[in-house]
Motif scaffolding. Structure first.
Motif, PDB file in Angstrom:
ATOM      1  N   ARG A 112       0.924  -1.084  -0.158  1.00  0.00           N
ATOM      2  CA  ARG A 112      -0.283  -0.106  -0.157  1.00  0.00           C
ATOM      3  C   ARG A 112       0.641   0.937  -0.425  1.00  0.00           C
ATOM      4  O   ARG A 112       1.897   1.117   0.995  1.00  0.00           O
ATOM      5  CB  ARG A 112      -1.353  -0.020   1.415  1.00  0.00           C
ATOM      6  N   VAL A 113       0.576   1.685  -0.751  1.00  0.00           N
ATOM      7  CA  VAL A 113       1.333   3.691  -1.353  1.00  0.00           C
ATOM      8  C   VAL A 113       0.131   4.575  -0.477  1.00  0.00           C
ATOM      9  O   VAL A 113      -1.017   4.651  -0.497  1.00  0.00           O
ATOM     10  CB  VAL A 113       1.572   3.779  -1.915  1.00  0.00           C
ATOM     11  N   ASP A 114       0.628   5.753   0.524  1.00  0.00           N
ATOM     12  CA  ASP A 114      -0.239   6.662   0.602  1.00  0.00           C
ATOM     13  C   ASP A 114      -0.843   7.681  -0.222  1.00  0.00           C
ATOM     14  O   ASP A 114      -0.325   7.654  -1.075  1.00  0.00           O
ATOM     15  CB  ASP A 114       0.561   7.604   1.449  1.00  0.00           C
ATOM     16  N   GLY A 115      -2.058   7.952  -0.405  1.00  0.00           N
ATOM     17  CA  GLY A 115      -2.575   8.805  -1.910  1.00  0.00           C
ATOM     18  C   GLY A 115      -2.152   9.759  -1.402  1.00  0.00           C
ATOM     19  O   GLY A 115      -1.422  10.593  -0.764  1.00  0.00           O
ATOM     20  N   ALA A 116      -3.098  10.380  -2.635  1.00  0.00           N
ATOM     21  CA  ALA A 116      -2.397  12.092  -2.678  1.00  0.00           C
ATOM     22  C   ALA A 116      -3.650  12.576  -3.729  1.00  0.00           C
ATOM     23  O   ALA A 116      -4.054  11.682  -4.524  1.00  0.00           O
ATOM     24  CB  ALA A 116      -0.816  12.342  -3.251  1.00  0.00           C
ATOM     25  N   VAL A 117      -3.750  13.966  -3.563  1.00  0.00           N
ATOM     26  CA  VAL A 117      -5.098  14.329  -4.665  1.00  0.00           C
ATOM     27  C   VAL A 117      -4.665  14.320  -5.555  1.00  0.00           C
ATOM     28  O   VAL A 117      -5.170  13.731  -7.211  1.00  0.00           O
ATOM     29  CB  VAL A 117      -4.443  16.020  -4.037  1.00  0.00           C
ATOM     30  N   ASP A 118      -2.663  14.187  -6.414  1.00  0.00           N
ATOM     31  CA  ASP A 118      -2.756  13.635  -7.816  1.00  0.00           C
ATOM     32  C   ASP A 118      -2.812  12.571  -7.655  1.00  0.00           C
ATOM     33  O   ASP A 118      -2.013  13.038  -8.914  1.00  0.00           O
ATOM     34  CB  ASP A 118      -1.401  15.250  -8.484  1.00  0.00           C
ATOM     35  N   LEU A 119      -2.792  11.874  -7.723  1.00  0.00           N
ATOM     36  CA  LEU A 119      -2.479  10.379  -7.546  1.00  0.00           C
ATOM     37  C   LEU A 119      -3.057   9.749  -9.181  1.00  0.00           C
ATOM     38  O   LEU A 119      -4.226   9.866  -9.018  1.00  0.00           O
ATOM     39  CB  LEU A 119      -2.316   9.139  -6.194  1.00  0.00           C
ATOM     40  N   ARG A 120      -1.749   9.116  -9.798  1.00  0.00           N
ATOM     41  CA  ARG A 120      -2.159   8.330 -10.759  1.00  0.00           C
ATOM     42  C   ARG A 120      -1.474   7.464 -11.601  1.00  0.00           C
ATOM     43  O   ARG A 120      -0.695   7.523 -11.822  1.00  0.00           O
ATOM     44  CB  ARG A 120      -2.150   9.710 -11.768  1.00  0.00           C
ATOM     45  N   ILE A 121      -2.128   6.071 -11.272  1.00  0.00           N
ATOM     46  CA  ILE A 121      -1.074   5.158 -11.719  1.00  0.00           C
ATOM     47  C   ILE A 121      -1.327   5.240 -12.648  1.00  0.00           C
ATOM     48  O   ILE A 121      -2.198   4.986 -13.845  1.00  0.00           O
ATOM     49  CB  ILE A 121      -2.344   4.759 -10.878  1.00  0.00           C
ATOM     50  N   ILE A 122      -0.048   4.702 -13.230  1.00  0.00           N
ATOM     51  CA  ILE A 122       0.595   4.228 -14.974  1.00  0.00           C
ATOM     52  C   ILE A 122       0.626   2.906 -15.182  1.00  0.00           C
ATOM     53  O   ILE A 122      -0.076   2.962 -16.407  1.00  0.00           O
ATOM     54  CB  ILE A 122       2.323   5.208 -14.970  1.00  0.00           C
ATOM     55  N   GLY A 123       0.721   2.049 -14.314  1.00  0.00           N
ATOM     56  CA  GLY A 123       0.582   0.560 -15.101  1.00  0.00           C
ATOM     57  C   GLY A 123       2.296  -0.367 -14.414  1.00  0.00           C
ATOM     58  O   GLY A 123       3.204   0.723 -13.290  1.00  0.00           O
TER      59      GLY A 123
END
Length: 526
Positions: free
Chosen positions: A328-339
């Motif tokens: 698990r990685v802490d989230g953020a407002v601009d979190l965007r998964i790339i792949g």
């Protein structure tokens, strides 16, 4: 007797995995080389027919296992410990690889024979789970179960990167093509021909006997969905009108918005954001909930999926085979998964691109910032595959290849790279896909009539492309095609470049297509 150029290329490509399989199964490198020579010689005797009629990798694996059993039965010998070849310098990296190899070998020796062979064929022999299942005469679900149990028994989750690292300690000699040709010529008089076709049971004599038999079909797990056995016309999962199409069966699933392959089935998200997995036998598992509109991504070879949760936006990494959250990685407002690219998951957070990986003991590494290539300042990372990066720098996309100074520019606002990083599917503002050669930036010609409109596409695990095309005749067409018209399958030059059309009335969901990378749904031809 001369070797066909295709056969020579095949020996060179498969030599290293074959020798590594035999070494980890207990043979010395010298004896492994002898078995490899004999195995390839058997294939050469009937090469023309084999490459037309069967999966050559599966047939090679059967022959190699048969050779291994014969050698072990007739010339029993204690397992050869891993040693450092005299020609190699004992660096810290090699020392770590040797220690990992010894750990894996010792752990495999504690497992039952069938599980040990399953692990070695998949992780060192580079066979996919379907191929291992065919070699050993078991279901794909059984292969996945054994791989998962082995990884946890060895304390190496995920096991694939650990095996690849350990394999680097095995000093594999250069492919002995001349010896293979000579051995094949000597056997030709005896007409030693490899038997093709589907083999339901692989019988191997070890001492008195060693037999891997096809197990009886396992009863459906409680709560499993009914699976109708039917072959998928394309090499990728897809869903349309309430029917989910897996590799070898279909089942009814009411609501699918996103779909990804997991290596043992699929994972999907519905319109409420609920994430579930479905195995090939129809068994289901609830995994969590994703943030609507964010992507569900997977690494099918290892069995991982990842998504961003609603609310705090934490990035969740889930191990399908272990049925447990693994990171698990802490989230953020601009979190965007790339792949995913092999064992690394890429994502954007706090204005930068990052990656994490899972260590052999199952620990998620701390995020490492991804270096921005020269000339790519301010660009957005879209995808990473085989070390190649796809970046958006404005109204176009740039492809940065490893060890190449200048990027290739292609039209599009978003896109995805093929598994080998050699091709790219790009999408313009309307979401309609086009294909380009990622190495040159040159467009690839369309397989379809110029009046037809591609509306969705995704790469398969083999690097081919599954297309959904509107032919403006009242229906959509589903196809799987080669990535490029210039490619010719030298192992089967008569192979059709595209599968036959499957007519669809509405827009399907293809595995691996992220939100926004296809024409808007619902799509109807009415």
């Amino acid at each position: 007797m001369r070797a066909d150029p295709d056969f020579t290329a095949y020996v060179v490509a498969r030599w290293r995995p074959v020798v590594r399989v035999l070494v980890v199964l207990g043979q010395s490198v010298e004896r492994a080389e002898d078995v490899a020579v004999a195995s390839f010689a058997r294939l050469m005797s009937d090469w023309g027919r084999l490459r037309r009629e069967v999966d050559v990798d599966v047939e090679l694996a059967r022959v190699v296992l048969h050779g291994w059993v014969r050698v072990r039965s007739h010339q029993p010998a204690p397992r050869v410990p891993a040693t450092v070849p005299a020609a190699r310098l004992l660096t810290q990296e090699l020392e770590d690889q040797l220690a990992l190899l010894e750990r894996i070998v010792a752990g495999l020796d504690e497992l039952d024979e069938t599980t040990r062979v399953t692990v070695v064929l998949h992780h060192l022999g580079e066979l996919d789970q379907d191929q291992v299942a065919e070699v050993l005469g078991m279901s794909r679900a059984e292969v996945g179960r054994r791989l998962s149990e082995a990884a946890h028994a060895l304390g190496l989750v995920p096991l694939d990167p650990a095996c690849h690292s350990a394999a680097g300690a095995i000093d594999v000699p250069a492919p002995a093509v001349d010896r293979v040709v000579s051995a094949a010529a000597g056997r030709r008089r005896r007409q030693w021909v490899v038997t093709g076709g589907v083999v339901a049971t692989l019988a191997l004599a070890v001492g008195a006997a060693y037999v891997v038999t096809k197990p009886d079909p396992a009863p459906a797990p409680p709560g499993a969905l009914d699976v109708t056995e039917v072959e998928n016309p394309v090499q990728s999962a897809w869903w349309v009108d309430g029917t989910l199409h897996l590799d070898h069966g279909t089942l009814r699933v009411a609501d699918v918005v996103q779909l990804v392959e997991t290596g043992v089935g699929v994972a999907y998200a519905d319109s409420e954001g609920v994430v579930r997995s479905i195995a090939d036998d129809g068994s289901r598992l609830s995994l969590g909930t994703l943030d609507p509109g964010s992507p569900l991504v997977s690494q099918p070879r290892i069995g991982w999926v990842a998504w961003s949760e609603p609310g705090d936006g934490d990035l969740v990494i889930y191990d399908i085979t272990a049925q447990a959250e693994t990171g698990r990685v802490d989230g953020a407002v601009d979190l965007r998964i790339i792949g995913w690219d092999r064992d690394r998951l890429y994502f954007h957070r706090d204005g930068n691109d990052w990656s994490v990986s899972i260590t052999p003991d199952g620990r998620t590494t701390d995020p490492a910032q991804v270096a921005t290539p020269d000339g790519a300042f301010g660009s957005m990372l879209q995808d990473v595959s085989a070390g190649a990066e796809l970046r958006r720098g404005g109204a176009t996309l740039d492809i940065f290849q490893p060890f190449v100074d200048a990027p290739n520019e292609v039209p599009g606002t978003s896109g995805q790279l093929s598994p080998d990083g050699n091709y790219v599917l790009t999408h313009s503002g309307d979401g309609r896909p086009s294909t380009y050669d990622a190495r040159t930036g040159a467009p690839e010609a369309s397989w379809f009539d110029d009046t037809w409109t591609p509306v969705a596409a995704t790469f398969t695990a083999e690097g081919r492309i599954v297309w959904v095309v509107d032919s403006h005749d009242g229906s959509l067409g589903l196809y799987e095609c080669q990535s490029s018209m210039s490619y010719i399958d030298s192992f089967d030059p008569q192979n059709e470049p595209c599968t036959e059309r499957v007519d669809l009335g509405t827009m399907p969901v293809l595995a691996g297509v992220q939100p926004g990378l296809a024409a808007p749904r619902p799509w109807s031809t009415a």
